[in-house]
Enzyme design. Structure first.
Site, PDB file in Angstrom:
ATOM      1  N   CYS A 255      13.626 -21.390 106.007  1.00  0.00           N
ATOM      2  CA  CYS A 255      14.176 -21.196 107.362  1.00  0.00           C
ATOM      3  C   CYS A 255      15.583 -21.732 107.540  1.00  0.00           C
ATOM      4  O   CYS A 255      16.503 -20.966 107.827  1.00  0.00           O
ATOM      5  CB  CYS A 255      13.246 -21.837 108.369  1.00  0.00           C
ATOM      6  SG  CYS A 255      11.577 -21.220 108.207  1.00  0.00           S
TER       7      CYS A 255
HETATM    8  C1  UGA Z   1      11.635 -25.537 110.122  1.00  0.00           C
HETATM    9  C2  UGA Z   1      11.582 -26.085 111.565  1.00  0.00           C
HETATM   10  O1  UGA Z   1      11.388 -27.495 111.546  1.00  0.00           O
HETATM   11  C3  UGA Z   1      10.447 -25.436 112.355  1.00  0.00           C
HETATM   12  O2  UGA Z   1      10.479 -25.898 113.685  1.00  0.00           O
HETATM   13  C4  UGA Z   1      10.657 -23.921 112.316  1.00  0.00           C
HETATM   14  O3  UGA Z   1       9.610 -23.254 112.983  1.00  0.00           O
HETATM   15  C5  UGA Z   1      10.692 -23.446 110.886  1.00  0.00           C
HETATM   16  O4  UGA Z   1      11.741 -24.113 110.187  1.00  0.00           O
HETATM   17  C6  UGA Z   1      10.952 -21.967 110.901  1.00  0.00           C
HETATM   18  O5  UGA Z   1      12.056 -21.552 111.274  1.00  0.00           O
HETATM   19  O6  UGA Z   1      10.014 -21.188 110.675  1.00  0.00           O
HETATM   20  P1  UGA Z   1      10.278 -26.061 107.869  1.00  0.00           P
HETATM   21  O7  UGA Z   1      11.228 -25.131 107.188  1.00  0.00           O
HETATM   22  O8  UGA Z   1       8.834 -25.963 107.581  1.00  0.00           O
HETATM   23  O9  UGA Z   1      10.426 -25.929 109.465  1.00  0.00           O
HETATM   24  O10 UGA Z   1      10.712 -27.528 107.442  1.00  0.00           O
HETATM   25  P2  UGA Z   1      11.352 -28.801 108.135  1.00  0.00           P
HETATM   26  O11 UGA Z   1      10.348 -29.843 108.298  1.00  0.00           O
HETATM   27  O12 UGA Z   1      12.155 -28.445 109.313  1.00  0.00           O
HETATM   28  O13 UGA Z   1      12.342 -29.281 106.997  1.00  0.00           O
HETATM   29  C7  UGA Z   1      13.438 -28.465 106.549  1.00  0.00           C
HETATM   30  C8  UGA Z   1      14.213 -29.180 105.481  1.00  0.00           C
HETATM   31  O14 UGA Z   1      14.958 -30.243 106.044  1.00  0.00           O
HETATM   32  C9  UGA Z   1      13.344 -29.806 104.384  1.00  0.00           C
HETATM   33  O15 UGA Z   1      13.986 -29.625 103.132  1.00  0.00           O
HETATM   34  C10 UGA Z   1      13.298 -31.265 104.767  1.00  0.00           C
HETATM   35  O16 UGA Z   1      13.077 -32.120 103.661  1.00  0.00           O
HETATM   36  C11 UGA Z   1      14.682 -31.448 105.342  1.00  0.00           C
HETATM   37  N1  UGA Z   1      14.754 -32.582 106.285  1.00  0.00           N
HETATM   38  C12 UGA Z   1      14.103 -32.526 107.483  1.00  0.00           C
HETATM   39  C13 UGA Z   1      15.488 -33.689 105.962  1.00  0.00           C
HETATM   40  O17 UGA Z   1      16.108 -33.759 104.870  1.00  0.00           O
HETATM   41  N2  UGA Z   1      15.565 -34.714 106.848  1.00  0.00           N
HETATM   42  C14 UGA Z   1      14.940 -34.688 108.049  1.00  0.00           C
HETATM   43  O18 UGA Z   1      15.094 -35.656 108.829  1.00  0.00           O
HETATM   44  C15 UGA Z   1      14.191 -33.573 108.368  1.00  0.00           C
END
Ligand code: UGA
Length: 421
Positions: A255
Site C-alpha cells: 500500500c
Molecule cells: C497500511 C495502512 O496502515 C492501513 O491503514 C491501510 O488500510 C493499508 O495500508 C492499505 O492501504 O490497504 P499495511 O500496509 O498493512 O497498512 O501496513 P502498516 O502497518 O501501515 O505498515 C506499512 C509499513 O510501514 C511497514 O513496512 C511498517 O514496518 C512501516 N512502519 C509503520 C514503520 O516503519 N514505522 C511505523 O511507525 C509504522
C-alpha cells in the site's frame, strides 16, 4: 476476503467471487490463500454460519446482491502510475451480473483508486454491460478499506472509521445499511473526496514514517541520542500522535509505496510536482542503505562476509514481501560481495522467489551459524526474546538492530549497533 469473512460474521449473507479458481477452491475449504493472524479460524467460523460462500461465478454472485464490493488490486506500473485494467474488467463483469437484477443495487469501490476514477472508469464500465444508469437504476459508492496486514480481521470487524463516498443520497443510505451494526466514526462524502481520503491517509502515514526515519538518522549523526525517547518527548505535545513514528529501515507492503508513488505520478500528470511526497519516497529508498552503512562501519568491507537478515516480510506478523525493504537491502549487500542469509517465521519462501541469490535458513540459529553480521530488518515480536546465546554461533558477533527491538541487556558479548539508538 477479510471483509467477506467480517460481513458474514456480522450477520450478512456474503458471496465472495473471484476469477482465481484455485483460491475459490481453497477458501471454500476454509484455507486462506495467505498468512494473516486469526484469519483461518475466522474464515472457518464464517463458513460454519452458512452465510459465507465462495464462487467463481461473478455475474451469478452479483445478480442477487444488494451491495457488491469491488476489491480487486490496483497495482503500480513501472512509472508509478496505477494499473486500472483489473478494476475495469471486474466492473464490466459485475455489470453483466447487474443486468438481470430486478432490485436496486449499490456498487461500492473498495479498491484504492485516484480521485475521479470511479466516475471516469468504473461508472461507464458498469453502465455499459448492465444497460443501466447510475443514480437512476443503481447506486454507486466509494468505500475505502483501512485494513492493516497483521490485524486485518480485527480492523474489518471493529473498524475505527468508515468513509462512504456516494454518488447520491440513496446510494449512501444503501451502503450505510451494511454498516448499521458497526459503531465507529462515520463520514459521508462525494465519490472523489472518499477516493482522496484513502490516498491522503496513506501518504500522511508514510510521510510520518519517513520523518521518523530521517529523525533516527539525524539522531545517529549527532550521536548519543535515542530516537524513541525523542519521539516520546515530541508526543507530549497533544498535537503530535506518536503512532507511525517508529523508525526503521523504511516502509514496504502493498500500500504505502504504491499509493504514494501513484499520487505523486498523478499529481505530476495534473501539473503539480509534489516535493514533500517525493521526499517521503526518496527517504524510503535510501533507508535500507543505512543498515548497509552501519554494518560496513562496524566490520569494514562486506566483501566475502556472511550477512544475515532477520525478518524478510515488510513488517512483523505478515508473510508478505511486497516492497519489503529486505529486498533492496539483500540486493545491496550482495552487490557489495556479501553472502546473504535470510530468516523469517513466515516469509522465507516468498523472499526466496524475489532474491534467489540469497540463502533462506529454516531457523534463527542456523541462519546465524558462522555469520559475520546480522541485520534485524522487521519487527516480529519474537526478535525481542532473542538473547546473546542465540548469536553465539556467529563468527563475528556484530548485530545491526534496524528496529531497536533487541533487548540490550540480553546481548552481553554482542557488538550491537542500533539504528536511531
Ligand atoms: C497500511 C495502512 O496502515 C492501513 O491503514 C491501510 O488500510 C493499508 O495500508 C492499505 O492501504 O490497504 P499495511 O500496509 O498493512 O497498512 O501496513 P502498516 O502497518 O501501515 O505498515 C506499512 C509499513 O510501514 C511497514 O513496512 C511498517 O514496518 C512501516 N512502519 C509503520 C514503520 O516503519 N514505522 C511505523 O511507525 C509504522
Amino acid at each position: 476476503m477479510v471483509y467477506g469473512v467480517a460481513f458474514a460474521l456480522g450477520g450478512h449473507r456474503v458471496v465472495a467471487v473471484d476469477i482465481d479458481a484455485r483460491a475459490i477452491a481453497l477458501l471454500s475449504k476454509g484455507k486462506p490463500t495467505f498468512f494473516e493472524p486469526g484469519l483461518e479460524p475466522a474464515l472457518k467460523r464464517a463458513l460454519r454460519t452458512k452465510r459465507l460462500s465462495f464462487s467463481g461465478d461473478i455475474a451469478g454472485g452479483v445478480q442477487d446482491a444488494k451491495v457488491a464490493f469491488l476489491c480487486v488490486g490496483t497495482p503500480s506500473r513501472p512509472d508509478g502510475s496505477i494499473d486500472l485494467s483489473y478494476l475495469e474488467a471486474a466492473a464490466r463483469t459485475v455489470g453483466e451480473g447487474m443486468r438481470s437484477a430486478r432490485d436496486y443495487q449499490v456498487i461500492a469501490v473498495k479498491s484504492t483508486v485516484l480521485p475521479g476514477t470511479t466516475e471516469a472508469i468504473v461508472r461507464p464500465a458498469l453502465e455499459k454491460t448492465s444497460g443501466k444508469v447510475a443514480g437512476r437504476d443503481f447506486g454507486l459508492c466509494v468505500n475505502p478499506e483501512f485494513l492493516r496486514e497483521g490485524s486485518a480481521v480485527e480492523d474489518a470487524r471493529k473498524p475505527d472509521r468508515i468513509v462512504i463516498g456516494a454518488l447520491d443520497t440513496r446510494s449512501a443510505r444503501a451502503l450505510a445499511a451494511v454498516y448499521r451494526g458497526t459503531k465507529c466514526k462515520k463520514l459521508t462524502t462525494d465519490l472523489r473526496t472518499a477516493e482522496m481520503v484513502k490516498y491522503a491517509t496513506n501518504a500522511f502515514l508514510a510521510t510520518k514514517v519517513s520523518f521518523a526515519n530521517e529523525l533516527a538518522n539525524l539522531c545517529d549523526a549527532f550521536g548519543k541520542l535515542n530516537v524513541d525517547r525523542v519521539v516520546e518527548g515530541m508526543a507530549l505535545d497533544p498535537r503530535i500522535n506518536p503512532r507511525f513514528l517508529k523508525a526503521g529501515l523504511g516502509f514496504g507492503g502493498s500500500c504505502f509505496p504504491k499509493d504514494v508513488r501513484a499520487i505523486v505520478a498523478a499529481g505530476r500528470e495534473h501539473g503539480y510536482e509534489s516535493r514533500l511526497l517525493d521526499a517521503t519516497l526518496k527517504v524510503n529508498d535510501l533507508q535500507p542503505m543505512r543498515a548497509v552503512d552501519l554494518a560496513e562501519r562496524a566490520v569494514g568491507t562486506l566483501e566475502g562476509k556472511r550477512v544475515v537478515i532477520l525478518g524478510l516480510s515488510f513488517k512483523g506478523g505478515s508473510d508478505d514481501v511486497r516492497e519489503s525493504r529486505a529486498i533492496p537491502l539483500a540486493r545491496a549487500l550482495i552487490q557489495r560481495g556479501a553472502t546473504v542469509v535470510g530468516y523469517d517465521p513466515e516469509a522465507g519462501d516468498a523472499f526466496r522467489a524475489e532474491v534467489p541469490e540469497a540463502e533462506v535458513a529454516p531457523d534463527v540459529r542456523s541462519a546465524l551459524a558462522q555469520a559475520d553480521v546480522c541485520i534485524v530488518h522487521n519487527d516480529w515480536p519474537q526478535w525481542s526474546e532473542l538473547r546473546a546465546a542465540h548469536f553465539a554461533g556467529m563468527r563475528r558477533k556484530t548485530v545491526v538492530d534496524g528496529r531497536r527491538i533487541l533487548r540490550r541487556e540480553a546481548m552481553k558479548g554482542v557488538e550491537l549497533v542500533v539504528l536511531g539508538g
